[in-house]
Every structure is written in structure tokens, then in C-alpha cells.
Design an enzyme around this catalytic site. Structure first.
Site, PDB file in Angstrom:
ATOM      1  N   LYS A 136     -66.877   2.606  33.896  1.00 62.82           N
ATOM      2  CA  LYS A 136     -66.986   1.280  33.274  1.00 62.82           C
ATOM      3  C   LYS A 136     -66.420   1.397  31.865  1.00 62.82           C
ATOM      4  O   LYS A 136     -66.987   2.095  31.009  1.00 62.82           O
ATOM      5  CB  LYS A 136     -68.453   0.851  33.231  1.00 62.82           C
TER       6      LYS A 136
ATOM      7  N   LYS B 135     -64.258  -0.457  36.642  1.00 65.20           N
ATOM      8  CA  LYS B 135     -64.274  -1.809  36.069  1.00 65.20           C
ATOM      9  C   LYS B 135     -63.870  -1.772  34.619  1.00 65.20           C
ATOM     10  O   LYS B 135     -64.257  -0.807  33.951  1.00 65.20           O
ATOM     11  CB  LYS B 135     -65.644  -2.415  36.326  1.00 65.20           C
TER      12      LYS B 135
ATOM     13  N   SER C 100     -65.396 -10.887  34.681  1.00 66.51           N
ATOM     14  CA  SER C 100     -65.342 -12.307  34.324  1.00 66.51           C
ATOM     15  C   SER C 100     -64.083 -12.669  33.524  1.00 66.51           C
ATOM     16  O   SER C 100     -63.493 -13.725  33.738  1.00 66.51           O
ATOM     17  CB  SER C 100     -66.601 -12.685  33.555  1.00 66.51           C
TER      18      SER C 100
ATOM     19  N   TYR D 120     -65.827 -12.714  41.613  1.00 66.91           N
ATOM     20  CA  TYR D 120     -66.341 -14.083  41.534  1.00 66.91           C
ATOM     21  C   TYR D 120     -65.511 -15.017  42.417  1.00 66.91           C
ATOM     22  O   TYR D 120     -65.900 -16.149  42.660  1.00 66.91           O
ATOM     23  CB  TYR D 120     -66.298 -14.571  40.072  1.00 66.91           C
TER      24      TYR D 120
HETATM   25  N1  FVT Z   1     -72.956  -5.284  34.560  1.00 65.98           N
HETATM   26  C1  FVT Z   1     -72.173  -6.326  35.058  1.00 65.98           C
HETATM   27  C2  FVT Z   1     -71.087  -6.693  34.149  1.00 65.98           C
HETATM   28  O1  FVT Z   1     -70.978  -6.121  33.080  1.00 65.98           O
HETATM   29  C3  FVT Z   1     -70.103  -7.736  34.587  1.00 65.98           C
HETATM   30  C4  FVT Z   1     -69.013  -7.902  33.621  1.00 65.98           C
HETATM   31  C5  FVT Z   1     -68.126  -9.101  33.861  1.00 65.98           C
HETATM   32  O2  FVT Z   1     -68.092  -9.691  34.939  1.00 65.98           O
HETATM   33  O3  FVT Z   1     -67.424  -9.457  32.933  1.00 65.98           O
END
Ligand code: FVT
Length: 450
Positions: free
Chosen positions: A290, A345, A375, A417
Site C-alpha cells: 500500500k 494499491k 477512489s 468502485y
Molecule cells: N483502506 C482502504 C483505503 O484506503 C481505500 C483508499 C481509496 O479508495 O482511495
């Protein structure tokens, strides 16, 4: 005179042999030599498909057409002998390998398609708010938060699209946020109650994932516990809390706990604790790679979990640094510590990480790789399409390209999403195909290959 007749006779015999050769040796290749053949036809027809040898000019100096110069170039620079003529007098390049052969039609192309996009490989993130409406809009187009009734409806619609994996995030009211984040292991919280009810309702028809991190519950917005005196995120105390949070989530029925906090050594502690309490079949999806990215801002705005009221203004002391590959070592470490799925991610800027992990894993343990289209990446695509004033079909075509890049890089699981939107798109395509190819919908199967 005799000498001239001799030359004419010689050419006559040569032509005769050549014609007989054409007539009787139908299966033979007839190589042509540009030096021997003169053209009386216009140069523009020279490379047309049904020309004969006469069309090939003896390329000489002083020619002025581009085509002649080009052909001259081919003849002199490259091995012109690779050109041959087939039984129908068409010119072709002699080669055993033709990459375009397998691309002759879509059915052949699909033979070697190893990047099929299936909705069954999607995990759909969903936000749970604590009370009020079934469904609330967020600042992000197309992303909502839900209460229990709302999320049930959303899940039911997704099941029809063969989406069975749901990653749930709590939107916690500010009053419940604290320094030690105790709310994260409160079994009676609205979020935990929702998890329980969802599992009771859908049982094995759904796989429920829940984040293990403190940011939704933390007054400071960090994923671990912030020490005001030391002005840092304290690792081991944070791990204690994360272990409790994981146990709580397991008790509430989640199938997969997903440590996204990036603290050191928490995978091992979470695994040991789950096993000790009898949750040996609860999976761990580790946010192994991450990166401390700018792409999470929209997510944080939905959770109201922006970093605030403290001196540590970013998450770089625990999330990964995009300058190097050092954190790749975590892959082996986390697998040894007991995680079942590793994750990368954000996605688009980190395809190299996926592919490096894929090579590591192919050499050893068979652990799936998940990739999270976060996101900010979601917004990036939405806004790109909007700026071009293009429609949803165009957006979905971008997604096809995007998802294939993940699969090519080596990912097995796509957290997005866009899951439902893309599922609807696939259904639409599938139904159109039924109308064309097949009147019966009894073999309905949304795992359509795009
Ligand atoms: N722990 C989950 C996330 O950090 C999601 C981040 C994102 O969708 O921007």
C-alpha cells in the site's frame, strides 16, 4: 543477323520453359528475380495482389517516382528472395511465422485470451453510514453510503451480476472517534451489527471483507495510534488494537479481514489471535504493498478521516515509498506470517509492482494478488470521460482496457468502485449477444468474456 535470331530464339525458349513451368508445376513456388523481369505496366500496380512477374521493373537509376525508389530500396536492402508468388500469381513474403494468422477472427483471438474479465473476480467496496436514509449521495459521482436496508438492496442487485465479494467500510460519526479508537472493536456498533445481519441474511452467497485499520475511528485520521508526546504513530500499541479489531470483525461474521494499516508485524499477530480463538478459516487479505499515495483523498473525504490535529501530516512513516522496491520484501514476510491474499494499491501507477509480485509468487507459493483501483483513480476516469463529454459506454470501454492491464500484470482480484457499473455493462453486452446468437436465456451466465 544470325546472332540476333539466336538471341530471340534463346529468349523464346526461356519464355516457353517459364510458361510450361507455370502450367505443369502448380504446386511449386516460383521465385522471381527483379533483374530478369521488365515491366510494361504502370508502377502503381506493381505491388497489387494479382500482378504477375512482368509487373516488376528492372529498377534503374534516374527513376523519379517515390514508389519506384521505395521498391528499389526493398530490392537492394532486404532479401528480395523472401518474396514469392503463389499458385494464383499473388506475391507474398515467404515465412513460416505470421502473427496475424491467429488474429483472423474474434473466435481465434479469444483462444489465447488469458485476461478474461469476470465479475466473479471483483470485490465491490461499500460504505456503511450509521443511521438515516437507505442511501446517501457522496461528493463522488456514483458512490453512495448505505444503512443496513440500503446495503442489502445494493448487494441483492450485485448478486444478479455475479458479484459476490463485498468490502465494507464504516462511516463513523465524529463523536465516536477517539485517540485509542476503542469503537473499532465495539461489537455493538452499527457497523458490526450490520456485518452480523448481512452474514445471517446472505450466508455463503457473499464473501464479506472488512478493513482492519484505525483511521475511520481515529481523531487524528491515522491508521495507527498517535502519541502526542512523541509525535509519532506507535507501532506495537497499534497492533494490539488491530488484533482486537480483527477478532471483533471475525466474531461479527466477516470472511476476510483486511489489515490496511501498514503497521509492522501485525499480520502474524492477527493470524495467531484468530487461530487461538478458533477462527482458523477466516482469511487475511493483507494490504501488502500500500503506497503512500495522493490518490486516497476522495475516500478520506467520505469517511471524514483526513489527517488532522497532529504533527504527522502524512502516512509515509508506515505506508510504502514509491521511490523504491524495498517494501516488496513484505510479500514473502506476510505470506509466511499467514496472509492468504496480497494486495497492491493504488493500481494504475503500480502495475510494475503487481508484475514483480507475480514473478515471485509463480516461483513459489500460489497466493492470489488483489489490486485496488482506489477512489482517486475512480474520480480520474469519471472526470476524464466527463471532460470529453463522452457517454457511459465509452467509460466502460476504458474500464475494459484498465482491467485487462491489471490481469496482464498478474492480478487475480480487482477491487473497484466500478464493480456494479461494469457488471451492468457486461450484462447489457450479454443480453445483446443473446438476441443475436441464442434465443434461449436458460444458459444465462454473466461470466461473459470481453
Ligand atoms: N483502506 C482502504 C483505503 O484506503 C481505500 C483508499 C481509496 O479508495 O482511495
Amino acid at each position: 543477323m544470325i546472332k540476333v535470331n539466336g538471341i530471340v530464339l534463346f529468349y523464346f525458349i526461356l519464355n516457353l520453359v517459364y510458361c510450361l513451368n507455370n502450367v505443369f508445376r502448380k504446386n511449386a513456388y516460383i521465385l522471381y528475380s527483379p533483374k530478369l523481369i521488365k515491366s510494361s505496366k504502370p508502377a502503381s500496380r506493381r505491388w497489387s495482389t494479382s500482378q504477375n512477374n512482368d509487373n516488376i521493373v528492372n529498377l534503374s537509376k534516374g527513376e523519379n517516382s517515390i514508389e519506384e525508389a521505395y521498391n528499389n530500396n526493398i530490392a537492394s536492402k532486404y532479401n528480395i528472395k523472401n518474396f514469392a508468388k503463389d499458385i494464383n500469381d499473388n506475391i507474398y513474403i515467404e515465412t513460416n511465422r505470421r502473427g496475424r494468422r491467429i488474429k483472423k477472427n474474434k473466435h481465434l483471438i479469444s483462444l489465447y485470451n488469458n485476461t478474461n474479465i469476470k465479475t466473479s473476480n471483483f470485490i465491490y467496496p461499500l460504505f456503511i453510514h450509521e443511521e438515516g436514509n437507505e442511501k446517501n449521495e457522496t461528493k463522488l459521482e456514483g458512490i453512495h453510503t448505505y444503512n443496513y436496508e440500503g446495503v442489502v438492496k445494493e448487494i441483492e442487485e450485485c448478486l444478479k451480476l455475479n458479484i459476490h465479494h463485498f468490502m465494507l467500510f464504516p462511516v463513523v460519526n465524529d463523536q465516536k472517534k477517539s485517540i485509542y479508537c476503542e469503537e473499532c472493536y465495539n461489537e455493538n456498533s452499527y457497523f458490526c451489527q450490520t456485518l452480523k445481519k448481512l452474514k445471517d441474511k446472505f450466508a455463503h452467497d457473499v464473501v464479506i471483507y472488512a478493513d482492519v485499520a484505525l483511521d475511520p475511528y481515529n481523531v487524528y485520521g491515522h491508521d495507527g495510534i498517535y502519541d502526542e508526546k512523541k509525535r509519532e504513530i506507535i507501532n506495537d500499541i497499534s497492533v494490539h488494537t488491530l488484533v482486537k479489531q480483527s477478532l471483533c470483525l471475525a466474531k461479527c461474521g466477516v470472511d476476510v479481514v483486511c489489515p490496511s494499516d501498514s503497521m509492522d508485524n501485525r499480520i502474524e499477530q492477527i493470524r495467531k489471535n484468530l487461530d487461538f480463538y478458533g477462527f482458523r478459516n477466516i482469511l487475511i487479505l493483507s494490504y501488502t504493498c500500500k503506497y503512500a499515495s495522493c490518490m486516497y483523498a476522495p475516500f478520506r473525504s467520505i469517511l471524514s478521516s483526513n489527517i488532522s490535529h497532529n504533527f504527522v501530516k502524512n502516512k509515509q512513516s508506515y505506508q510504502h515509498d514509491s521511490n523504491n522496491y524495498i517494501d516488496l520484501n513484505n510479500v514473502e514476510k506476510h505470506i509466511k506470517e499467514g496472509c492468504d491474499i496480497v494486495m497492491v494499491k493504488p493500481s494504475i501507477f503500480y502495475l510494475d509492482i503487481i508484475s514483480k509480485i507475480r514473478s515471485k509468487l509463480d516461483a513459489g507459493t500460489n497466493v492470489p494478488i488483489a489490486v485496488y483501483n482506489v477512489s482517486g483513480e475512480y474520480v480520474m476516469i469519471k472526470n476524464y470521460v466527463k471532460s470529453l463529454k463522452k457517454d457511459l459506454k465509452y467509460e466502460n470501454e476504458i474500464l475494459t482496457e484498465l482491467f485487462k492491464s491489471y490481469l496482464r500484470a498478474g492480478a487475480n482480484i480487482i477491487i473497484t468502485y466500478f464493480a456494479k457499473q461494469y457488471g451492468l455493462y457486461m450484462l447489457d453486452l450479454y443480453e445483446k449477444r443473446i438476441k443475436v446468437d441464442d434465443n434461449s436465456s436458460s444458459n444465462f451466465n454473466i461470466e461473459l468474456t470481453l
